[in-house]
Design an enzyme around this catalytic site. Structure first.
Site, PDB file in Angstrom:
ATOM      1  N   TYR A 179       3.205   9.928  -0.681  1.00  0.00           N
ATOM      2  CA  TYR A 179       4.344   9.298   0.009  1.00  0.00           C
ATOM      3  C   TYR A 179       5.649   9.525  -0.755  1.00  0.00           C
ATOM      4  O   TYR A 179       6.728   9.357  -0.195  1.00  0.00           O
ATOM      5  CB  TYR A 179       4.137   7.788   0.186  1.00  0.00           C
ATOM      6  N   HIS A 220      -7.579   9.740  -1.061  1.00  0.00           N
ATOM      7  CA  HIS A 220      -6.796   9.730   0.179  1.00  0.00           C
ATOM      8  C   HIS A 220      -7.516  10.357   1.378  1.00  0.00           C
ATOM      9  O   HIS A 220      -7.457   9.828   2.484  1.00  0.00           O
ATOM     10  CB  HIS A 220      -5.451  10.425  -0.064  1.00  0.00           C
ATOM     11  N   ASP A 255       0.837  -1.205   0.000  1.00  0.00           N
ATOM     12  CA  ASP A 255       0.000   0.000   0.000  1.00  0.00           C
ATOM     13  C   ASP A 255       0.870   1.252   0.000  1.00  0.00           C
ATOM     14  O   ASP A 255       1.637   1.490   0.926  1.00  0.00           O
ATOM     15  CB  ASP A 255      -0.890  -0.010   1.254  1.00  0.00           C
ATOM     16  N   LYS A 282      -3.060   5.989  -3.895  1.00  0.00           N
ATOM     17  CA  LYS A 282      -4.131   6.932  -3.548  1.00  0.00           C
ATOM     18  C   LYS A 282      -3.927   8.270  -4.253  1.00  0.00           C
ATOM     19  O   LYS A 282      -2.781   8.691  -4.453  1.00  0.00           O
ATOM     20  CB  LYS A 282      -4.163   7.167  -2.034  1.00  0.00           C
TER      21      LYS A 282
END
Length: 278
Positions: free
Chosen positions: A53, A111, A48, A78
């Site tokens: 990120y 998200h 994930d 996401k």
């Protein structure tokens, strides 16, 4: 839930692993490549990540270099808040796919609801298109509270398959869990170990001792027994293996209740009603 490869069936028939690796705050480059490779070597099938990120390329590299066929893996990413909206979401998806180096995605999530900008319904329309076009096997949301989810359910063609929320013994999210169950939506936990904030909890120490397991293993087992998919983060190979070593014991109903009663509605992340970072 017999082993690390055990799956839950989403409401559209797609099989999603109960257990996976989260890579939030894992550095792009060697760190993320090595942790994803270590997880896949340990038998993990689910990874994930998220656009925000900043490590989708490393995740993609690890997938490409692993010896596991792509179709055996379950990859989630996401769409970030600043990309919400119909066209911007479609563009963000293409960008993520390019970084991941994948032909299709297993799960794409919104998200955050970001109610201040009120674009999640528009964003959802883009996810529905990606789903109908076969680019994504399943679509869902993340950090949606009950009122966000009800609003979306009243305005969607395709129901979300997953809602990924902060979930741990101090934040048991019973309301959203119940609403998701009523609608056949799979709940998934991020920050299941409360970023280490539960490791000194006496109740958990006692239960861990009783089963000869670590506190982390007890919490992750509790997740699974509450029928919540879980994706703990780690960059240490032995910890990645240890986290997954939770399929050889079962918590009693009494111990499950003790863990659930630790709830204080306490978050380590943002409250979705107040999260407005772009």
């Amino acid at each position: 839930m017999k082993n690390l490869q055990s799956t839950t069936t989403l409401h559209n028939g797609v099989e999603m692993p109960w257990f996976g690796l989260g890579v939030f705050k894992v550095k792009e480059g060697t760190e993320v490549v090595n942790s994803v490779k270590a997880a896949i070597e340990a038998g993990y099938k689910s990874i994930d990540t998220a656009a925000i990120y900043g490590n989708e390329e490393g995740v993609g590299k690890a997938i490409a270099e692993s010896n596991v066929p792509r179709e055996e893996l379950f990859i989630t990413t996401k769409v970030w808040n600043s990309a919400q909206g119909y066209d911007t979401t479609l563009a963000a998806f293409e960008e993520s796919m390019k970084k991941l180096g994948l032909e299709y995605l297993d799960l794409y999530l919104i998200h955050w609801p970001v109610p201040q900008q009120n674009k999640y319904k528009e964003t959802w329309k883009a996810l529905e298109k990606l789903y109908k076009d076969g680019r994504v096997r399943a679509i869902g949301v993340s950090n949606f509270k009950e009122h966000h989810l009800k609003d979306l359910l009243d305005n969607c063609e395709v129901k979300p398959m997953v809602n990924q929320v902060e979930y741990h013994p101090r934040l048991t999210q019973t309301g959203i869990h119940k609403l998701c169950k009523q609608n056949g939506i799979q709940l998934e936990a991020w920050s299941p170990l409360m970023q280490g904030g539960l490791f000194e909890e006496p109740t958990l120490k006692e239960i861990a001792q009783k089963y000869g397991k670590s506190i982390a293993q007890v919490i992750l087992r509790w997740d699974l027994q509450t029928e919540v998919v879980t994706i703990p983060k780690s960059i240490t190979p032995h910890r990645i293996q240890e986290n997954a070593d939770i399929f050889d014991f079962e918590l009693s109903a009494d111990d499950m209740e003790k863990i659930s009663s630790l709830n204080q509605n306490q978050r380590v992340g943002s409250d979705p009603d107040e999260m407005n970072k772009f």
